[in-house]
Scaffold this active site. Structure first.
Site, PDB file in Angstrom:
ATOM      1  N   LYS A 133       0.869  -1.174   0.000  1.00 14.88           N
ATOM      2  CA  LYS A 133       0.000   0.000   0.000  1.00 14.88           C
ATOM      3  C   LYS A 133       0.905   1.223   0.000  1.00 14.88           C
ATOM      4  O   LYS A 133       1.497   1.584   1.005  1.00 14.88           O
ATOM      5  CB  LYS A 133      -0.887   0.003   1.255  1.00 14.88           C
ATOM      6  CG  LYS A 133      -2.200   0.791   1.100  1.00 14.88           C
ATOM      7  CD  LYS A 133      -2.058   2.270   0.856  1.00 14.88           C
ATOM      8  CE  LYS A 133      -1.689   3.027   2.104  1.00 14.88           C
ATOM      9  NZ  LYS A 133      -1.678   4.544   1.844  1.00 14.88           N
ATOM     10  N   GLU A 150       9.956   1.864  10.607  1.00 14.20           N
ATOM     11  CA  GLU A 150      10.957   2.923  10.437  1.00 14.20           C
ATOM     12  C   GLU A 150      10.205   4.237  10.556  1.00 14.20           C
ATOM     13  O   GLU A 150       9.423   4.592   9.678  1.00 14.20           O
ATOM     14  CB  GLU A 150      11.655   2.785   9.084  1.00 14.20           C
ATOM     15  CG  GLU A 150      13.020   3.472   9.047  1.00 14.20           C
ATOM     16  CD  GLU A 150      12.944   4.924   8.629  1.00 14.20           C
ATOM     17  OE1 GLU A 150      12.555   5.764   9.472  1.00 14.20           O
ATOM     18  OE2 GLU A 150      13.270   5.219   7.478  1.00 14.20           O
ATOM     19  N   CYS A 187      14.192  10.967   5.914  1.00  9.67           N
ATOM     20  CA  CYS A 187      14.310  10.607   7.325  1.00  9.67           C
ATOM     21  C   CYS A 187      15.746  10.717   7.804  1.00  9.67           C
ATOM     22  O   CYS A 187      15.994  10.860   9.005  1.00  9.67           O
ATOM     23  CB  CYS A 187      13.762   9.202   7.563  1.00  9.67           C
ATOM     24  SG  CYS A 187      14.493   7.932   6.508  1.00  9.67           S
ATOM     25  N   GLU A 209      10.526  16.223  14.297  1.00 12.24           N
ATOM     26  CA  GLU A 209      10.995  16.076  12.919  1.00 12.24           C
ATOM     27  C   GLU A 209      10.427  17.208  12.071  1.00 12.24           C
ATOM     28  O   GLU A 209       9.226  17.446  12.059  1.00 12.24           O
ATOM     29  CB  GLU A 209      10.565  14.719  12.366  1.00 12.24           C
ATOM     30  CG  GLU A 209      11.250  14.361  11.067  1.00 12.24           C
ATOM     31  CD  GLU A 209      11.003  12.914  10.668  1.00 12.24           C
ATOM     32  OE1 GLU A 209      11.896  12.296  10.062  1.00 12.24           O
ATOM     33  OE2 GLU A 209       9.902  12.401  10.947  1.00 12.24           O
TER      34      GLU A 209
END
Length: 523
Positions: free
Chosen positions: A169, A242, A276, A374
């Site tokens: 997906k 992750e 990331c 982040e």
């Protein structure tokens, strides 16, 4: 609650974030569609597993060849759908997948070969042991938009070559790249039921999580990852997560500032900071701080923002306006708390609604949200430090632990500092490129997730380990079976002493005492 028919009617659009052009409208997979895809995968997987590993490797080699031949078209599609410059699509996506295929072609057969296990215990010397690595079955993958080919493909190829079926997906923003991956794999000969793409949004992802998959691999945000972990725990579903990072860069007092500053700019702004592994926190020794800031500002001024299909473009757009708002709010809040904006700090409306200028902030602190959460945008936040100890403390003062980098002319010093940083990967005098090393495990600690992709450890994530034990004396009863008693207990004490008594003389006496059990048990 919407009916399944209503859910099946949901659509989404693939949009070029640089131009706003609608590339294609797609129908979201309903819950029933997802369940059917997983059922097809489950029915087909045993035959796929039963194939000789060399056959699966040969199909992977065909895929690799086709991707190499179609590299320009694939990179162009990535640029159109994800916005990154064409050269970045080519190097950080296509090249990474080609090399991942190379690693698997070279190593998968040996990895899957049965591994003999020797037995050190005297009581087990009549046994032959082997380690078998068997596929989980059906692996679900939920992948992000920032690296729409390399992230899902690396995991999917490892899953496929080890005998699993895969249902992917993709992000709703980059469905076309995932469908291209599916097309390449099918052209290479991978059966349709063994690799399937289910297009959709969060509802589709939830349906895949709830389906009868045997493992889930997710790359995305920490809040979503925690929800997935909670749902998976209820059914003991294995997961690999992750969940991003807030990667620190430590520039020590003996670093080559010309090299480190260039690395910081690229590490912070590649893919418009939407990686990331981006350099999101940069700590520079106070004695080099002013010099470093001058260098990174000069470097950043040379960068050109624009459409990624323009070969002159260095930074493309952000994926959508909501992500630009996140960056904008963090920068404005840091500015209000005393950070200095040396360059950028604003949107570029003349280019389009999704463009944000490459931004450098100085004098940031850990009280600012931009140093804790982040950012996932083109922002380089820089702060000074006074000692290696302080730099290490600052690097570790984060809920994240994906990767980090240390910059120094002294290799031994760099390695010493690197060993003390809590992260899944620490690079000395380089940044981000660890993701392109197919042999190197990728993954983090703390809130950055659990599990590893890439390399041998990535292959281990795709299999269940089975221990196979064969006894070579099936005609004999085992000495530890029933028939206890005082005499047998003394004999067993002697048998234990025979193997583990500290003095040799005690072991020799124990050998004589234990002979009784051998005679009584007819061994």
């Amino acid at each position: 609650m919407p009916t399944d028919l209503e859910l099946a009617a949901r659509t989404l659009a693939s949009v070029n974030p640089a131009t706003g052009e609608i590339l294609r409208e797609l129908e979201c997979a309903s819950d029933a569609t997802v369940q059917a895809a997983v059922a097809r995968a489950r029915a087909a997987q045993p035959a796929w597993q039963a194939l000789d590993a060399n056959i699966r490797i040969a199909l992977l080699r065909k895929f690799q060849r086709q991707l190499q031949e179609d590299k320009s078209a694939v990179a162009t599609l990535i640029t159109k759908e994800a916005g990154k410059p064409y050269v970045e699509a080519l190097l950080t996506e296509v090249l990474v997948v080609l090399d991942a295929a190379r690693f698997l072609i070279e190593n998968a057969y040996g990895f899957l070969r049965e591994e003999p296990v020797s037995h050190g215990s005297l009581a087990m010397k009549t046994k032959v042991g082997r380690i078998l690595r068997e596929p989980h079955g059906v692996i679900g993958i939920i992948s992000p938009w920032n690296y729409p080919l390399s992230i899902p493909a690396v995991d999917a190829l490892a899953a496929l070559v080890t005998g699993n079926a895969v249902v992917l997906k993709p992000s709703e923003f980059t469905s076309l790249v995932a469908l291209k991956l599916e097309s390449l794999l099918r052209s290479a000969g991978v059966p349709p039921a063994i690799f399937q793409v289910v297009v959709g949004d969060g509802t589709t992802g939830a349906a895949l999580l709830a389906s009868k998959i045997d493992k889930l691999i997710f790359t995305g945000s920490v809040p979503t990852g925690k929800k997935i972990a909670q749902a998976a725990a209820a059914r003991l579903l294995p997961v690999m997560l992750e969940l991003g990072g807030k990667d620190p860069m430590l520039v020590l007092d003996d670093a080559n500032i010309d090299v480190a500053s260039a690395a910081a700019v690229w590490g912070a702004f590649v893919n418009a900071g939407q990686a990331c592994l981006s350099v999101e926190r940069c700590y520079v020794h106070r004695s080099r701080y002013a010099e470093f800031l001058a260098k990174v500002v000069a470097e950043a001024k040379q960068l050109r923002s624009g459409d990624g299909l323009d070969p002159q473009t260095d930074l493309g757009p952000m994926i959508h306006g909501r992500q630009a708002q996140v960056v904008e709010s963090q920068v404005e809040e840091a500015r209000a708390q005393g950070a200095r904006v040396l360059i950028g700090g604003k949107r570029l409306p003349e280019l389009g609604p999704n463009f944000y200028a490459p931004t450098i902030l100085a004098d940031v602190t850990h009280e600012m949200r931009i140093m804790r959460e982040e950012t996932f945008g083109p922002v380089l936040s820089v702060a000074p430090f006074d000692s290696d100890e302080e730099a290490i403390r600052l690097a570790n003062d984060s809920e994240f632990g994906l990767a980090a980098s240390v910059w120094t002319r002294d290799r031994e010093r760099g390695e010493s500092v690197a060993r003390r940083i809590a992260a899944g990967t620490v690079m000395v005098n380089d940044t981000i490129s660890c993701f392109g090393i197919s042999e190197a495990p990728h993954g983090g600690v703390k809130a950055s997730g659990i599990g590893r992709s890439h390399g041998k450890f990535g292959l281990e994530e795709m299999v269940r380990v089975k221990y196979l034990d064969i006894d070579r004396t099936p005609h004999l009863k085992k000495l530890w079976w029933y028939g206890y008693g005082a005499t047998f207990a003394r004999q067993m004490e002697a048998f234990v002493d025979l193997q583990f008594a500290y003095r040799v003389s005690d072991r020799l006496r124990a050998a004589l005492r234990s002979m009784g059990v051998l005679r009584s048990r007819k061994l």
